[in-house]
Design a protein around this motif. Structure first.
Motif, PDB file in Angstrom:
ATOM      1  N   TYR A  51      35.081   5.316  44.938  1.00  0.00           N
ATOM      2  CA  TYR A  51      35.307   5.289  43.411  1.00  0.00           C
ATOM      3  C   TYR A  51      34.335   4.475  42.821  1.00  0.00           C
ATOM      4  CZ  TYR A  51      39.381   8.488  42.816  1.00  0.00           C
ATOM      5  OH  TYR A  51      40.168   9.361  42.812  1.00  0.00           O
ATOM      6  N   ALA A  52      34.100   3.268  43.685  1.00  0.00           N
ATOM      7  CA  ALA A  52      33.191   2.216  43.063  1.00  0.00           C
ATOM      8  C   ALA A  52      31.751   2.925  43.080  1.00  0.00           C
ATOM      9  CB  ALA A  52      33.037   0.929  43.825  1.00  0.00           C
ATOM     10  N   GLY A  53      31.506   3.635  44.262  1.00  0.00           N
ATOM     11  CA  GLY A  53      30.115   4.548  43.938  1.00  0.00           C
ATOM     12  C   GLY A  53      30.004   5.561  43.052  1.00  0.00           C
ATOM     13  N   VAL A  54      31.258   6.342  42.714  1.00  0.00           N
ATOM     14  CA  VAL A  54      31.382   7.267  41.609  1.00  0.00           C
ATOM     15  C   VAL A  54      31.069   6.503  40.218  1.00  0.00           C
ATOM     16  CG1 VAL A  54      32.843   8.625  40.301  1.00  0.00           C
ATOM     17  CG2 VAL A  54      32.892   8.782  42.783  1.00  0.00           C
ATOM     18  N   VAL A  55      31.674   5.328  40.034  1.00  0.00           N
ATOM     19  CA  VAL A  55      31.411   4.602  38.901  1.00  0.00           C
ATOM     20  C   VAL A  55      29.872   4.233  38.736  1.00  0.00           C
ATOM     21  CG1 VAL A  55      31.650   2.448  37.598  1.00  0.00           C
ATOM     22  CG2 VAL A  55      33.734   3.700  38.618  1.00  0.00           C
ATOM     23  N   VAL A  56      29.384   3.642  39.589  1.00  0.00           N
ATOM     24  CA  VAL A  56      27.751   3.600  39.524  1.00  0.00           C
ATOM     25  C   VAL A  56      27.021   4.772  39.411  1.00  0.00           C
ATOM     26  CG1 VAL A  56      25.963   2.883  41.044  1.00  0.00           C
ATOM     27  CG2 VAL A  56      28.090   1.454  40.858  1.00  0.00           C
ATOM     28  N   PHE A  57      27.337   5.819  40.124  1.00  0.00           N
ATOM     29  CA  PHE A  57      26.599   7.114  39.773  1.00  0.00           C
ATOM     30  C   PHE A  57      26.754   7.626  38.486  1.00  0.00           C
ATOM     31  CE2 PHE A  57      26.717  11.782  39.968  1.00  0.00           C
ATOM     32  CZ  PHE A  57      25.384  12.076  40.399  1.00  0.00           C
ATOM     33  N   VAL A  58      28.001   7.504  38.041  1.00  0.00           N
ATOM     34  CA  VAL A  58      28.224   7.955  36.686  1.00  0.00           C
ATOM     35  C   VAL A  58      27.429   7.117  35.484  1.00  0.00           C
ATOM     36  CG1 VAL A  58      29.724   8.347  34.605  1.00  0.00           C
ATOM     37  CG2 VAL A  58      30.543   9.017  37.001  1.00  0.00           C
ATOM     38  N   VAL A  59      27.438   5.861  35.833  1.00  0.00           N
ATOM     39  CA  VAL A  59      26.693   4.981  34.682  1.00  0.00           C
ATOM     40  C   VAL A  59      25.420   5.349  34.780  1.00  0.00           C
ATOM     41  CG1 VAL A  59      26.194   2.645  34.087  1.00  0.00           C
ATOM     42  CG2 VAL A  59      28.529   3.297  34.813  1.00  0.00           C
ATOM     43  N   VAL A  60      24.658   5.348  35.904  1.00  0.00           N
ATOM     44  CA  VAL A  60      23.446   5.691  36.137  1.00  0.00           C
ATOM     45  C   VAL A  60      23.062   6.973  35.544  1.00  0.00           C
ATOM     46  CG1 VAL A  60      21.412   6.247  37.795  1.00  0.00           C
ATOM     47  CG2 VAL A  60      23.085   4.322  38.074  1.00  0.00           C
ATOM     48  N   MET A  61      23.945   8.050  35.672  1.00  0.00           N
ATOM     49  CA  MET A  61      23.483   9.105  35.093  1.00  0.00           C
ATOM     50  C   MET A  61      23.628   9.336  33.725  1.00  0.00           C
ATOM     51  SD  MET A  61      22.485  11.399  37.271  1.00  0.00           S
ATOM     52  CE  MET A  61      21.591  10.381  38.328  1.00  0.00           C
ATOM     53  N   TRP A  62      24.481   8.861  32.803  1.00  0.00           N
ATOM     54  CA  TRP A  62      24.834   8.591  31.479  1.00  0.00           C
ATOM     55  C   TRP A  62      23.429   7.828  30.604  1.00  0.00           C
ATOM     56  CZ3 TRP A  62      26.779  12.492  29.146  1.00  0.00           C
ATOM     57  CH2 TRP A  62      27.798  12.865  29.483  1.00  0.00           C
ATOM     58  N   VAL A  63      23.419   6.705  31.582  1.00  0.00           N
ATOM     59  CA  VAL A  63      22.002   5.802  31.171  1.00  0.00           C
ATOM     60  C   VAL A  63      20.827   6.762  31.033  1.00  0.00           C
ATOM     61  CG1 VAL A  63      20.683   3.779  31.466  1.00  0.00           C
ATOM     62  CG2 VAL A  63      23.112   3.738  31.565  1.00  0.00           C
ATOM     63  N   ARG A  64      20.405   7.448  32.172  1.00  0.00           N
ATOM     64  CA  ARG A  64      19.415   8.349  32.202  1.00  0.00           C
ATOM     65  C   ARG A  64      19.435   9.385  31.170  1.00  0.00           C
ATOM     66  NH1 ARG A  64      15.710   9.237  36.743  1.00  0.00           N
ATOM     67  NH2 ARG A  64      16.550   7.318  37.392  1.00  0.00           N
ATOM     68  N   PHE A  65      20.488  10.054  30.988  1.00  0.00           N
ATOM     69  CA  PHE A  65      20.669  11.062  30.192  1.00  0.00           C
ATOM     70  C   PHE A  65      20.421  10.664  28.803  1.00  0.00           C
ATOM     71  CE2 PHE A  65      22.825  13.840  33.294  1.00  0.00           C
ATOM     72  CZ  PHE A  65      21.717  14.595  33.751  1.00  0.00           C
ATOM     73  N   SER A  66      21.156   9.617  28.505  1.00  0.00           N
ATOM     74  CA  SER A  66      20.882   8.919  27.166  1.00  0.00           C
ATOM     75  C   SER A  66      19.630   8.377  26.720  1.00  0.00           C
ATOM     76  CB  SER A  66      21.942   7.926  26.855  1.00  0.00           C
ATOM     77  OG  SER A  66      21.497   6.499  27.594  1.00  0.00           O
ATOM     78  N   GLY A  67      18.490   8.483  27.628  1.00  0.00           N
ATOM     79  CA  GLY A  67      17.283   7.951  27.143  1.00  0.00           C
ATOM     80  C   GLY A  67      17.171   6.569  27.743  1.00  0.00           C
TER      81      GLY A  67
END
Length: 141
Positions: free
Chosen positions: A63-79
């Motif tokens: 779950y910690a890995g999932v949190v990191v992955f989600v944060v990275v993806m949302w930051v990347r998609f938000s520009g």
């Protein structure tokens, strides 16, 4: 084109599902930190068996890995993950270094290795002589 669209929809669905899982995990962490009842339940589950402990720790890592992955993806998609670095206008071009075709550039590799081996050999001989003098000096007393 249809396959590409389906792939994008699948990825977005996965990202949304992982986001929900990450939010649930963060909620459980907050509950475990501040709610004594939740801490008691976790302690009881922890004390059941070694396999419960292994599963709790492994799920925490996942779950910690999932949190990191989600944060990275949302930051990347938000520009926010896109940084453009430009060279200052007063900076000159660097010097271009080219290596000759044989890759030796004037010094033979064998000579360099021989010099290094000679230097290492002299250092080792000097250390051995120093140790020999120390042991001879120590035994004579």
């Amino acid at each position: 084109m249809e396959a590409l669209f389906e792939l994008v929809v699948t990825f977005v669905t996965l990202l949304v599902e992982l986001t929900v899982q990450a939010v649930v995990f963060l909620f459980l962490l907050v509950m475990a930190a501040f709610d004594p009842g939740a801490r008691r339940k976790l302690k009881e589950q922890w004390d059941r068996s070694i396999w419960q402990r292994v599963s709790m720790v492994s799920l925490g890592v996942v779950y910690a890995g999932v949190v990191v992955f989600v944060v990275v993806m949302w930051v990347r998609f938000s520009g926010g993950g896109e940084m453009v670095v430009e060279a200052p206008p007063d900076r000159k071009e660097g010097v271009r270094v080219e290596i000759s075709g044989d890759g030796e550039s004037g010094v033979k590799k064998g000579e360099v290795i021989e010099k290094l081996l000679d230097k290492a050999g002299s250092v080792i001989r000097r250390k051995l002589e120093d140790r020999k003098r120390e042991t001879e000096g120590g035994e004579g007393r």
